[in-house]
Design an enzyme around this catalytic site. Structure first.
Site, PDB file in Angstrom:
ATOM      1  N   ASP A 167       0.800  -1.294   0.069  1.00 43.98           N
ATOM      2  CA  ASP A 167       0.067  -0.073   0.084  1.00 43.98           C
ATOM      3  C   ASP A 167       1.219   1.470   0.096  1.00 43.98           C
ATOM      4  OD1 ASP A 167      -2.226   1.510   0.034  1.00 43.98           O
ATOM      5  OD2 ASP A 167      -2.544   1.310   2.132  1.00 43.98           O
ATOM      6  N   ASN A 201     -10.022  -2.096  -6.377  1.00 52.12           N
ATOM      7  CA  ASN A 201      -9.155  -1.204  -7.276  1.00 52.12           C
ATOM      8  C   ASN A 201      -9.870  -1.133  -8.557  1.00 52.12           C
ATOM      9  OD1 ASN A 201      -6.021  -2.678  -6.256  1.00 52.12           O
ATOM     10  ND2 ASN A 201      -7.209  -0.540  -5.479  1.00 52.12           N
TER      11      ASN A 201
END
EC number: 2.5.1.89
Length: 258
Positions: free
Chosen positions: A37, A85
């Site tokens: 991340d 995503n």
């Protein structure tokens, strides 16, 4: 870089070497799951395009794979592209898919894969991915399917809730078809319906960027995983940061709910 900066680098390298030797004295996790991340936030902070942040994140995956092999960590699973995503802009999603595709092509040409016998596998709903990427994944998995020294898994088009839901649907279909008896389903049989029923539970789940949650990653498999959260963004995650995570894991007493 000034003298103080150089001295700081030297001190950091010495600390890294010392910590490496300390970590090697104790059992390491067999399976590490990593939530990669912080690519976009890193790019904004250093003033580069977000896509360049993603490229640096891809390169970091290759570095961390080397660190895992150096410590003889047999299995590493990278959370590369989640089902969430898909909600990003079409332009960013398209860029990421091409970047991931390029990464697989690089792996197919990488002598480390063949020298170290690295099995490469994707977990996730690959039907959601573009055809060219599915084909590259298929070639990569087929090429490395007989390798077993190390295992590199990439969670792409992956969501933990979706994985569990898909497993339940498959069980229901098999039950309706008379292939299984629902009353005989236990944890071990349920595992066989996950994306990869042979994937051992992660001993350690590591997340970068300072966020302290697992974000739908390996929900079934992580019931007793140790968690470690690093404040640094994925592209700047260093070998020293990685060693700190492993060292923290080694200091813990795992109880597995007992």
């Amino acid at each position: 870089m000034g003298i103080s900066g150089k001295l700081g680098d030297i001190a950091s390298k010495v600390y890294e070497d010392v910590l490496m030797e300390e970590v090697k004295k104790y059992p390491r996790p067999r399976h590490v799951g990593i939530i990669t991340d912080g690519n976009r936030r890193y790019a904004r902070i250093v003033g580069i395009p977000e896509n360049e942040g993603h490229v640096k994140g891809k390169n970091k995956v290759e570095e961390v794979l080397d660190w895992c092999m150096e410590l003889d960590i047999k299995i590493v699973t990278f959370y590369a592209f989640s089902t969430e995503n898909f909600k990003r802009s079409p332009e960013e999603v398209d860029f990421l898919f091409h970047l991931i595709n390029d990464a697989f092509i690089s792996l197919l040409k990488d002598e480390r894969v063949y020298k170290n016998k690295i099995n490469v596998k994707v977990i996730g709903n690959v039907s959601m991915l573009p055809e060219y990427l599915r084909e590259t994944i298929k070639i990569t998995e087929e090429t490395t399917k007989n390798f077993s020294n190390y295992h590199m898994n990439l969670a792409i088009g992956y969501g933990g809730r979706e994985e569990i839901l898909d497993a339940i649907k498959r069980i229901a279909r098999d039950a309706i078809a008379g292939k299984i008896n629902v009353d005989e389903i236990d944890e071990s049989k349920f595992r066989n319906y996950l994306y990869d029923g042979n994937l051992p539970d992660p001993d350690l789940i590591l997340r970068t960027s300072g966020e302290e949650r697992i974000s739908n990653f390996l929900l079934w498999q992580s019931a007793y995983s140790e968690l470690y959260f690093s404040d640094v963004y994925w592209p700047e995650f260093s070998k020293l940061d990685f060693l700190r995570a492993i060292y923290s894991y080694q200091r813990r007493q795992r109880r597995f709910g007992r």
